[in-house]
Design an enzyme around this catalytic site. Structure first.
Site, short mmCIF file in Angstrom:
data_model
loop_
_atom_site.label_atom_id
_atom_site.label_comp_id
_atom_site.label_asym_id
_atom_site.label_seq_id
_atom_site.Cartn_x
_atom_site.Cartn_y
_atom_site.Cartn_z
N ASP A 58 -12.86 15.34 29.77
CA ASP A 58 -13.77 15.01 30.87
C ASP A 58 -15.19 15.54 30.62
O ASP A 58 -15.35 16.73 30.30
CB ASP A 58 -13.20 15.67 32.14
CG ASP A 58 -13.92 15.23 33.40
OD1 ASP A 58 -13.82 14.05 33.73
OD2 ASP A 58 -14.54 16.08 34.03
N ASP A 64 -5.45 14.93 30.97
CA ASP A 64 -6.88 14.93 31.24
C ASP A 64 -7.38 16.37 31.16
O ASP A 64 -6.88 17.25 31.88
CB ASP A 64 -7.14 14.36 32.65
CG ASP A 64 -8.50 13.68 32.76
OD1 ASP A 64 -8.56 12.56 33.29
OD2 ASP A 64 -9.49 14.27 32.28
N HIS A 73 -10.86 5.10 36.63
CA HIS A 73 -10.80 5.54 38.04
C HIS A 73 -12.19 5.75 38.64
O HIS A 73 -12.31 6.04 39.83
CB HIS A 73 -10.00 6.85 38.10
CG HIS A 73 -10.64 7.94 37.32
ND1 HIS A 73 -10.71 7.94 35.93
CD2 HIS A 73 -11.30 9.04 37.72
CE1 HIS A 73 -11.38 9.01 35.53
NE2 HIS A 73 -11.75 9.69 36.59
N ASP A 74 -13.24 5.60 37.80
CA ASP A 74 -14.61 5.74 38.30
C ASP A 74 -15.32 4.40 38.40
O ASP A 74 -16.41 4.33 38.99
CB ASP A 74 -15.45 6.61 37.34
CG ASP A 74 -14.99 8.04 37.26
OD1 ASP A 74 -15.20 8.66 36.20
OD2 ASP A 74 -14.40 8.53 38.24
N GLU A 134 -14.84 11.69 27.29
CA GLU A 134 -15.64 10.94 28.25
C GLU A 134 -17.02 11.55 28.18
O GLU A 134 -17.18 12.75 28.40
CB GLU A 134 -15.07 11.07 29.67
CG GLU A 134 -15.74 10.11 30.63
CD GLU A 134 -16.32 10.78 31.85
OE1 GLU A 134 -16.45 12.00 31.86
OE2 GLU A 134 -16.62 10.06 32.80
O1 ISL Z 1 -18.93 7.26 35.96
C1 ISL Z 1 -19.91 7.61 35.41
C2 ISL Z 1 -21.00 6.68 34.93
O2 ISL Z 1 -20.82 5.39 35.44
C3 ISL Z 1 -20.17 9.03 35.08
O3 ISL Z 1 -21.41 9.47 35.60
C4 ISL Z 1 -19.08 9.95 35.61
O4 ISL Z 1 -19.13 10.19 36.95
C5 ISL Z 1 -19.27 11.25 34.89
O5 ISL Z 1 -19.28 10.93 33.53
C6 ISL Z 1 -18.15 12.22 35.10
O6 ISL Z 1 -16.90 11.63 35.37
C7 ISL Z 1 -15.80 12.53 35.17
O7 ISL Z 1 -16.08 13.83 35.68
C8 ISL Z 1 -16.24 13.97 37.10
C9 ISL Z 1 -15.15 13.25 37.90
O8 ISL Z 1 -15.59 13.15 39.25
C10 ISL Z 1 -14.90 11.86 37.36
O9 ISL Z 1 -13.82 11.25 38.06
C11 ISL Z 1 -14.58 11.97 35.88
O10 ISL Z 1 -14.24 10.71 35.31
C12 ISL Z 1 -16.21 15.46 37.38
O11 ISL Z 1 -15.07 16.02 36.78
#
Ligand code: ISL
Length: 565
Positions: free
Chosen positions: A192, A97, A314-315, A245
């Site tokens: 990310d 990641d 994980h989100d 992402e």
């Molecule tokens: O999950 C989302 C939309 O449903 C996004 O807003 C997401 O939170 C955002 O794209 C960022 O996510 C990533 O970066 C964050 C971290 O907290 C998340 O776990 C990661 O997937 C900051 O690094």
């Protein structure tokens, strides 16, 4: 020649919740190593690890204080090398990641920057006064640093300061990080929030409840330049894989980020298909419509050269709780089981690279917490504070939060019915779901009717079908809870050369707990095919001797893939 990331399925591991090996209640790398044979048995071809680098763990590792070292919470660099080697022996690639929009404020770069050490003054984005931008975590996006006497930008938590890519030295540091891990044997990166790196201007943004300021930094040209440079100078020379992402991305932006000819990312994660029943990203619920899901999927399937396919990460909340039915979770023969399998049919019959998130393969559900006190995720707590400020009553706040909280996906993996689901001999960092007594890996592994066995069959079905891997996608039917689409072998994509037999596979999905009649000519057209995949006991499309015009009826939560030669 087919590239591996079009042929294989990727499995996402959230290390802190996967398998704890030393009883500290947090999953770790030795724990993953111990489970490698099971992952190989599942049939996946690559493992994406959420961050295991040194981190104060404010955002569970997405706040990195040293990219070139493993956090002791997860183990050592020697453990990481053992994992890469052990995975390789089983034919599994490792994907790391890559979090380069921001670091932890405990990273040495930030400590040097706030002390204005020569060369580091503008590694981050400093201003004498904040603008009106808000963060992804529903707070202001600037924090005042007493030592430096200025404000710094953080699109996430205040302990996650954004790097400043206007300083060319920052990109040089990132190239070194990529090379370090590629030299260690990883196959590529999940990148990310990779579409917000370049802040075009620091002007005030248009006021919005979600992310004031987004228009100044989402998918800007400077971001594309960064990705092209990394591709040209590091990723291509190593033959490395990337999936981006890309927060709030739309189709046109995704084409520019992941088009084959663009030489930026190989593919991107978008969110559109998981927000069919949500407003304000994923936070406020509305009615689910299967036809809308098909419409959105069709746009991405036909719009992009290649898709990243996912239903969980994980989100996100657990897909069987979100789009399926989690009643009776863990009981064989319930709609929980059948809807979990329907969702697997959806994911594995679309065109693109499937990503399976840990626990999705056994139908894990959203958490069973009764209140916010058991939730650890900072995003959930911040959202609660924002909704409280908007005077929403506590019961409504919790009703919405429990649907969208990222902790739904972060409860420990349910390995068996034993204490703490076999995840840890200690006290898990986050509560184990009480349904682990029925819903767990051990209960499913040798059960041919289980969700896990069905995932294994779907992974194999996809790997054996060029039509599913490379065929064109076409939406066919949407009526009430039933949608249908087809995959047809197209001459272009088959790595093995021009289309052979013009094979067609039609997928039917009933997103409801009720029988559903398919109307008219569409149904009739089905009877010339043979069942290639079914999530029920159905063996024939029509009982022998039944009247030809009897309408075709799908069982509740029934999924079928019908093959036509
Ligand atoms: O999950 C989302 C939309 O449903 C996004 O807003 C997401 O939170 C955002 O794209 C960022 O996510 C990533 O970066 C964050 C971290 O907290 C998340 O776990 C990661 O997937 C900051 O690094």
């Amino acid at each position: 020649m087919a590239v591996w990331w079009k042929e294989r399925v990727v499995y996402q591991i959230y290390p802190r919740s996967f398998q704890d090996s030393n009883g500290d209640g947090v999953g770790d790398i030795p724990g993953i190593i111990g489970r490698l044979p099971l992952l190989a048995e599942l049939g996946v071809g690559a493992l994406w690890l959420s961050p295991v680098y040194k981190s104060p763990q404010i955002d569970n590792g997405y706040d990195i204080s040293d990219y070139l070292n493993i956090d002791p919470l997860f183990g050592t660099m020697a453990d990481m090398d053992r994992l890469i080697a052990g995975a390789k022996k089983l034919g599994l690639k490792i994907v790391m990641d890559l979090v380069i929009n921001h670091t932890s404020d405990e990273h040495e770069w930030f400590q040097k920057s706030r002390r204005r050490e020569p060369g580091y003054e503008d590694y981050y984005i400093w201003r004498p006064a904040p603008n009106n931008w808000t963060s992804f975590f529903m707070e202001g996006a600037w924090t005042f640093d007493e030592l430096r006497g200025e404000y710094y930008l953080h699109l996430f938590h205040k302990k996650q300061p954004d790097l400043n890519y206007r300083n060319p030295r920052v990109l040089e540091e990132v190239k070194r990080i990529l090379k370090f891990w590629l030299d260690r044997g990883v196959a590529g990166f999940r990148c990310d929030v990779i579409n917000v790196l370049w802040k075009e201007s620091l002007e005030d943004g248009k006021k919005s409840l979600m992310l004031t300021g987004l228009e100044h930094y989402k998918c800007r040209e400077g971001n594309h330049e960064i990705l092209k440079t990394l591709r040209q100078e590091v990723l291509d020379p190593y033959g490395a894989f990337t999936v981006g992402e890309t927060a709030m991305v739309n189709l046109e932006e995704a084409k520019l980020l992941s088009g084959a000819a663009r030489r930026e990312l190989d593919m991107v994660f978008y969110f559109d298909h998981l927000e069919v029943d949500r407003r304000f990203a994923r936070f406020v619920p509305k009615k689910f419509r299967a036809g809308e899901l098909l419409r959105r999927l069709a746009g991405w399937q036909r719009g992009l050269d290649w898709n990243a396919l996912y239903l969980e990460n994980h989100d996100q909340s657990r897909i069987v709780s979100h789009y399926g039915s989690d009643a009776g979770a863990g009981e064989t023969g319930t709609f929980w089981e059948r809807s979990a399998k329907l969702l697997a049919v959806l994911e594995f019959t679309l065109r693109g690279t499937p990503f399976v998130y840990q626990g999705q393969e056994i139908g894990m559900t959203n958490f069973d917490f009764r209140g916010l006190e058991r939730v650890k995720d900072i995003e959930t707590h911040n959202l609660d504070r924002l909704m409280k400020k908007l005077l929403l009553p506590a019961p409504l706040r919790w009703k919405w939060l429990r649907l969208s909280s990222r902790d739904n996906a972060r409860t420990p993996f349910q390995w068996d019915a034993g204490p703490e689901a076999g995840f840890s001999a200690g006290a898990p960092w986050l509560g184990v779901n009480g349904n682990h007594s029925r819903l767990n890996y051990a209960a499913q592994r040798d059960d041919p009717a289980s969700v896990l066995s069905f995932y294994k069959r779907m992974i194999r079905f996809r790997s054996e079908s060029d039509t599913i891997k490379y065929g064109e996608f076409r939406p066919l039917y949407a009526k009430g809870p039933v949608i249908a689409y087809e995959r047809r072998t197209s001459a272009g994509e088959r790595p093995s050369g021009p289309a052979a037999d013009g094979e067609r596979i039609v997928v039917l999905l009933n997103f409801s707990g009720k029988k559903a009649k398919l109307s008219g000519g569409f149904a009739i057209g089905l009877f010339g095919g043979e069942i290639a995949v079914s999530n029920t006991e159905r063996t024939a499309l029509r009982e022998p001797g039944s009247p030809p015009r009897r309408p075709f009826t799908l069982e509740p939560w029934e999924a079928l893939a019908i093959r036509f030669h």
